[in-house]
Design an enzyme around this catalytic site. Structure first.
Site, PDB file in Angstrom:
ATOM      1  N   ALA A   1       0.831  -1.209   0.000  1.00 36.39           N
ATOM      2  CA  ALA A   1       0.000   0.000   0.000  1.00 36.39           C
ATOM      3  C   ALA A   1       0.862   1.253   0.000  1.00 36.39           C
ATOM      4  O   ALA A   1       0.485   2.285   0.543  1.00 36.39           O
ATOM      5  CB  ALA A   1      -0.917  -0.006   1.226  1.00 36.39           C
TER       6      ALA A   1
ATOM      7  N   ARG B   1      -2.082   7.295 -11.655  1.00 42.97           N
ATOM      8  CA  ARG B   1      -3.157   7.309 -12.646  1.00 42.97           C
ATOM      9  C   ARG B   1      -4.499   7.779 -12.065  1.00 42.97           C
ATOM     10  O   ARG B   1      -5.442   8.062 -12.786  1.00 42.97           O
ATOM     11  CB  ARG B   1      -3.296   5.909 -13.279  1.00 42.97           C
ATOM     12  CG  ARG B   1      -2.110   5.550 -14.151  1.00 42.97           C
ATOM     13  CD  ARG B   1      -2.027   4.053 -14.450  1.00 42.97           C
ATOM     14  NE  ARG B   1      -1.359   3.300 -13.396  1.00 42.97           N
ATOM     15  CZ  ARG B   1      -1.088   1.996 -13.441  1.00 42.97           C
ATOM     16  NH1 ARG B   1      -1.437   1.293 -14.498  1.00 42.97           N
ATOM     17  NH2 ARG B   1      -0.479   1.396 -12.447  1.00 42.97           N
TER      18      ARG B   1
ATOM     19  N   LYS C   1      -3.696   6.316  -3.227  1.00 40.81           N
ATOM     20  CA  LYS C   1      -4.682   5.476  -3.924  1.00 40.81           C
ATOM     21  C   LYS C   1      -5.418   4.529  -2.988  1.00 40.81           C
ATOM     22  O   LYS C   1      -6.643   4.394  -3.077  1.00 40.81           O
ATOM     23  CB  LYS C   1      -3.996   4.668  -5.038  1.00 40.81           C
ATOM     24  CG  LYS C   1      -4.950   3.681  -5.705  1.00 40.81           C
ATOM     25  CD  LYS C   1      -4.419   3.146  -7.013  1.00 40.81           C
ATOM     26  CE  LYS C   1      -3.377   2.084  -6.829  1.00 40.81           C
ATOM     27  NZ  LYS C   1      -2.997   1.476  -8.124  1.00 40.81           N
TER      28      LYS C   1
ATOM     29  N   THR D   1       7.053  -3.004  -6.618  1.00 40.76           N
ATOM     30  CA  THR D   1       6.395  -3.994  -5.753  1.00 40.76           C
ATOM     31  C   THR D   1       7.401  -4.971  -5.127  1.00 40.76           C
ATOM     32  O   THR D   1       7.235  -5.386  -3.983  1.00 40.76           O
ATOM     33  CB  THR D   1       5.323  -4.775  -6.548  1.00 40.76           C
ATOM     34  OG1 THR D   1       5.908  -5.211  -7.793  1.00 40.76           O
ATOM     35  CG2 THR D   1       4.117  -3.910  -6.861  1.00 40.76           C
TER      36      THR D   1
ATOM     37  N   GLY E   1       0.080  -7.592 -15.971  1.00 40.80           N
ATOM     38  CA  GLY E   1       1.235  -8.420 -16.299  1.00 40.80           C
ATOM     39  C   GLY E   1       0.759  -9.734 -16.913  1.00 40.80           C
ATOM     40  O   GLY E   1      -0.247 -10.295 -16.476  1.00 40.80           O
TER      41      GLY E   1
ATOM     42  N   ASN F   1      -6.599   1.153 -10.919  1.00 45.08           N
ATOM     43  CA  ASN F   1      -5.522   2.094 -11.210  1.00 45.08           C
ATOM     44  C   ASN F   1      -6.039   3.489 -11.546  1.00 45.08           C
ATOM     45  O   ASN F   1      -5.331   4.465 -11.401  1.00 45.08           O
ATOM     46  CB  ASN F   1      -4.671   1.590 -12.381  1.00 45.08           C
ATOM     47  CG  ASN F   1      -3.966   0.285 -12.026  1.00 45.08           C
ATOM     48  OD1 ASN F   1      -3.487   0.110 -10.913  1.00 45.08           O
ATOM     49  ND2 ASN F   1      -3.950  -0.640 -12.964  1.00 45.08           N
TER      50      ASN F   1
ATOM     51  N   ASN G   1     -41.304  18.356  26.080  1.00 47.05           N
ATOM     52  CA  ASN G   1     -41.869  18.760  24.795  1.00 47.05           C
ATOM     53  C   ASN G   1     -41.209  20.063  24.356  1.00 47.05           C
ATOM     54  O   ASN G   1     -41.228  21.052  25.088  1.00 47.05           O
ATOM     55  CB  ASN G   1     -43.381  18.951  24.912  1.00 47.05           C
ATOM     56  CG  ASN G   1     -43.979  19.191  23.545  1.00 47.05           C
ATOM     57  OD1 ASN G   1     -44.040  18.286  22.721  1.00 47.05           O
ATOM     58  ND2 ASN G   1     -44.369  20.429  23.280  1.00 47.05           N
TER      59      ASN G   1
ATOM     60  N   ASN H   1     -26.311  28.179  22.102  1.00 50.66           N
ATOM     61  CA  ASN H   1     -25.226  27.533  22.849  1.00 50.66           C
ATOM     62  C   ASN H   1     -23.873  28.192  22.642  1.00 50.66           C
ATOM     63  O   ASN H   1     -22.911  27.833  23.295  1.00 50.66           O
ATOM     64  CB  ASN H   1     -25.136  26.043  22.480  1.00 50.66           C
ATOM     65  CG  ASN H   1     -24.847  25.839  21.000  1.00 50.66           C
ATOM     66  OD1 ASN H   1     -25.183  26.685  20.172  1.00 50.66           O
ATOM     67  ND2 ASN H   1     -24.231  24.730  20.659  1.00 50.66           N
TER      68      ASN H   1
HETATM   69  C1  UD1 Z   1       0.894  -5.081 -10.682  1.00 54.67           C
HETATM   70  C2  UD1 Z   1       1.742  -6.254 -11.200  1.00 54.67           C
HETATM   71  C3  UD1 Z   1       1.059  -6.806 -12.451  1.00 54.67           C
HETATM   72  C4  UD1 Z   1      -0.338  -7.244 -12.133  1.00 54.67           C
HETATM   73  C5  UD1 Z   1      -1.136  -6.112 -11.489  1.00 54.67           C
HETATM   74  C6  UD1 Z   1      -2.446  -6.642 -10.945  1.00 54.67           C
HETATM   75  C7  UD1 Z   1       4.064  -5.769 -10.636  1.00 54.67           C
HETATM   76  C8  UD1 Z   1       5.372  -5.334 -11.164  1.00 54.67           C
HETATM   77  N1  UD1 Z   1       3.060  -5.794 -11.520  1.00 54.67           N
HETATM   78  O1  UD1 Z   1       0.930  -4.056 -11.663  1.00 54.67           O
HETATM   79  O2  UD1 Z   1       1.805  -7.917 -12.954  1.00 54.67           O
HETATM   80  O3  UD1 Z   1      -0.988  -7.691 -13.309  1.00 54.67           O
HETATM   81  O4  UD1 Z   1      -0.415  -5.521 -10.389  1.00 54.67           O
HETATM   82  O5  UD1 Z   1      -3.267  -5.632 -10.468  1.00 54.67           O
HETATM   83  O6  UD1 Z   1       3.963  -6.095  -9.468  1.00 54.67           O
HETATM   84  N2  UD1 Z   1       3.168  -0.536  -4.433  1.00 54.67           N
HETATM   85  C9  UD1 Z   1       3.978  -0.431  -3.322  1.00 54.67           C
HETATM   86  N3  UD1 Z   1       5.253   0.005  -3.490  1.00 54.67           N
HETATM   87  C10 UD1 Z   1       5.755   0.340  -4.701  1.00 54.67           C
HETATM   88  C11 UD1 Z   1       4.924   0.224  -5.835  1.00 54.67           C
HETATM   89  C12 UD1 Z   1       3.622  -0.221  -5.661  1.00 54.67           C
HETATM   90  O7  UD1 Z   1       3.567  -0.715  -2.207  1.00 54.67           O
HETATM   91  O8  UD1 Z   1       6.928   0.725  -4.766  1.00 54.67           O
HETATM   92  C13 UD1 Z   1       1.786  -1.004  -4.253  1.00 54.67           C
HETATM   93  C14 UD1 Z   1       0.746  -0.038  -4.769  1.00 54.67           C
HETATM   94  O9  UD1 Z   1       0.326   0.848  -3.726  1.00 54.67           O
HETATM   95  C15 UD1 Z   1      -0.373  -0.960  -5.205  1.00 54.67           C
HETATM   96  C16 UD1 Z   1       0.328  -2.255  -5.543  1.00 54.67           C
HETATM   97  O10 UD1 Z   1       1.615  -2.180  -4.989  1.00 54.67           O
HETATM   98  O11 UD1 Z   1      -1.294  -1.174  -4.173  1.00 54.67           O
HETATM   99  C17 UD1 Z   1       0.432  -2.510  -7.058  1.00 54.67           C
HETATM  100  O12 UD1 Z   1       1.123  -1.455  -7.655  1.00 54.67           O
HETATM  101  P1  UD1 Z   1       0.702  -0.907  -9.085  1.00 54.67           P
HETATM  102  O13 UD1 Z   1       1.650   0.155  -9.457  1.00 54.67           O
HETATM  103  O14 UD1 Z   1      -0.735  -0.626  -9.131  1.00 54.67           O
HETATM  104  O15 UD1 Z   1       1.023  -2.199  -9.995  1.00 54.67           O
HETATM  105  P2  UD1 Z   1       0.406  -2.532 -11.424  1.00 54.67           P
HETATM  106  O16 UD1 Z   1       1.069  -1.691 -12.443  1.00 54.67           O
HETATM  107  O17 UD1 Z   1      -1.063  -2.514 -11.378  1.00 54.67           O
HETATM  108 CA    CA Z   2      -2.514  -1.900  -9.896  1.00 55.08          CA
END
Ligand code: UD1
Ligand code: CA
Length: 478
Positions: A16, A22, A29, A88, A149, A233, A382, A391
């Site tokens: 998170a 986006r 988000k 991630t 992905g 997103n 009443n 107040n």
């Molecule tokens: C990601 C996956 C993708 C998958 C999709 C599903 C990766 C590289 N890609 O892409 O394969 O199909 O989710 O929904 O994982 N976040 C962090 N730290 C960071 C970056 C992101 O905690 O440095 C969190 C974001 O807050 C979010 C989640 O990870 O809740 C996913 O990040 P997001 O950038 O939305 O990944 P997608 O591009 O959707």
């Molecule tokens: Ca996502």
């Protein structure tokens, strides 16, 4: 006692920390509102039935806000800071220290997949444990896989690689098997590969999906209902998820014995509990945590937020926030119950009445055009039409107390701080500035003046009227 199988231990980690570019929003988000809660609340809620031993939330962008929100709404959550946010995989790398020698299963979820069902997560974890895989991930086959992905498997149906949409070749992009962003890892296995991830991709980020490619065996687990893994997103996807969640919530409460007269016009929240035989009329909205007792009739047109309504309460065309209403109360039309309102049994708060931070005893009636703020009203009081508790003196708020059984005449102003005793009658139109003792009659207004023989005749030069005699000082009572 049987020894604890450490492989059966379950930790949940929610990613998170991302900004959610986006969304084009000033807010993180994962805190975007959804179904009367936020995105991340739904993700954590879906994990609760699995009874995880640990709940970790990776925070980064506006970490303090996300942390405060989670602490207010959930128990036993541990926070892990990811600063800066380099993807991630980098997010999960931050768990190496807090998870340490953990030997169980780690369920990793993106914080933006709010439609997941608990049952699906349960199946995923079971499948993972039975197959003995290093990682098992939720996948779906989508008509329109854009943005996700792509998951590539070998002949044994094991995952060999996940390639992000933006990194795919035109050929790879045709693959419709997508990564749902939900993974079950054998923690020691993924912990061993995490330090080796590289940011060799278009975004220059450390991808968790690359860890999947390095693990063996990596098993896909395809969800039956592909909507469950919808990622949020942008605002369009957020709105679409809201529709799905509202539909699910209504189905759940319809099945539990609640009637909706026009379901599509109403909205519910994750934290709303509705009793049996509750009737929800059109254009009614519940937000936050509510408990609505059996047989309540809510709406048409009501907003109920963070409130408790006991059995048989009726609310119509009104707003009720952070209030407690005992059984049999009726509210509205057009009433506004603000935070700190507590109504005893069978109270009536009628049209154009506003109540704030006030306790009304049982059977109190405030039927028309009143403001009650910072007030304590005893049983059976009443409140006449147009009664106002003044107040606020321009600097601070002051309390008003009215004893049991008292009757406040129409258009009374109670200038706080002031205490009116029990069984008191206040004459209509009074401005009460001093305390009134029990059983008294309080009159605080000018006497009516009557000028005998004073009548008006037409002005011969225009439409004005003039008095035919000189009445002396007009406002002076004789
Ligand atoms: C990601 C996956 C993708 C998958 C999709 C599903 C990766 C590289 N890609 O892409 O394969 O199909 O989710 O929904 O994982 N976040 C962090 N730290 C960071 C970056 C992101 O905690 O440095 C969190 C974001 O807050 C979010 C989640 O990870 O809740 C996913 O990040 P997001 O950038 O939305 O990944 P997608 O591009 O959707
Ligand atoms: Ca996502």
């Amino acid at each position: 006692m049987a020894p604890v199988d450490m492989r059966q231990m379950l930790a949940v980690a929610i990613l998170a920390a991302g900004k959610g570019t986006r969304m084009r929003s000033a807010h993180p988000k994962v805190l975007q509102p959804l179904g009367g809660a936020t995105l991340v609340d739904w993700v954590l809620q879906a994990c609760e039935l699995l009874n995880p031993q640990r709940r970790l939330v990776v925070v980064g962008h506006q970490a303090e806000r996300v942390r405060q929100h989670m602490q207010r709404h959930h128990q036993h959550v541990e926070f892990v800071l990811q600063q800066p946010q380099k993807g991630t995989g980098h997010g999960v790398q931050q768990l190496l220290q807090p998870l340490g020698n953990f030997t169980g299963t780690l369920l990793v979820l993106n914080g933006d997949v709010p439609l997941l069902r608990s049952a699906t997560l349960g199946q995923l974890v079971r499948h993972h444990r039975q197959s003995g895989s290093a990682v098992t991930l939720l996948t779906a086959r989508l008509e329109d896989p854009r943005g996700y992905g792509r998951v590539f498997c070998n002949d044994q149906q094991q995952v060999t690689a996940i390639v992000e949409d933006r990194d795919c070749t035109a050929e790879q992009r045709r693959n419709r098997l997508i990564n749902g962003g939900v993974y079950c890892f054998h923690w020691p296995s993924v912990a061993a590969v995490l330090p080796h991830l590289k940011a060799e991709n278009q975004q220059r980020e450390i991808y968790l999906t690359d860890a999947v490619g390095l693990l063996e065996p990596a098993t896909p687990f395809t969800v039956e209902d592909a909507t469950e893994i919808s990622g949020v997103n942008d605002r369009g996807q957020l709105a679409a998820c809201e529709q799905v969640l509202q539909q699910r919530l209504r189905q759940q409460w319809l099945a539990a014995g609640v009637s909706f007269l026009d379901p599509a016009s109403c909205s519910l929240s994750l934290g709303t509990r509705l009793g049996r035989d509750v009737v929800v009329a059109p254009q009614t909205h519940f937000r936050g945590n509510n408990s609505i007792g059996d047989g309540c009739r809510i709406g048409p047109s009501a907003l109920i937020e963070d409130s408790q309504l006991d059995e048989g309460v009726e609310v119509m065309f009104s707003v009720v926030r952070q209030a407690r209403l005992a059984r049999g109360c009726t509210v509205g039309p057009f009433a506004h119950l603000r935070p700190g309102t507590v109504l005893g049994e069978h109270c009536k708060v009628g049209n154009f009445v506003e109540v704030k931070n006030s306790h009304l005893g049982a059977d109190v009636k405030a039927s028309h055009l009143s403001y009650l703020g910072d007030a304590q009203l005893g049983r059976g009081v009443n409140v006449g039409a147009g009664t106002i508790t003044a107040n606020f003196d321009g600097t601070s708020k002051h309390p008003t107390a009215i004893g049991e059984g008292s009757s406040i005449g129409a258009n009374t102003v109670l200038v706080a701080p002031v205490t009116v005793g029990r069984d008191v009658t206040v004459a209509a139109g009074s401005t009460i500035t001093k305390d009134v003792t029990d059983h008294a009659l309080a009159v605080a207004r000018c006497r009516q003046v009557e000028k005998k023989g004073w009548h008006k005749t037409a002005d011969p030069h225009g439409s004005n009227t003039v008095a035919s005699s000189t009445p002396g000082p007009a406002a002076e009572p004789s």
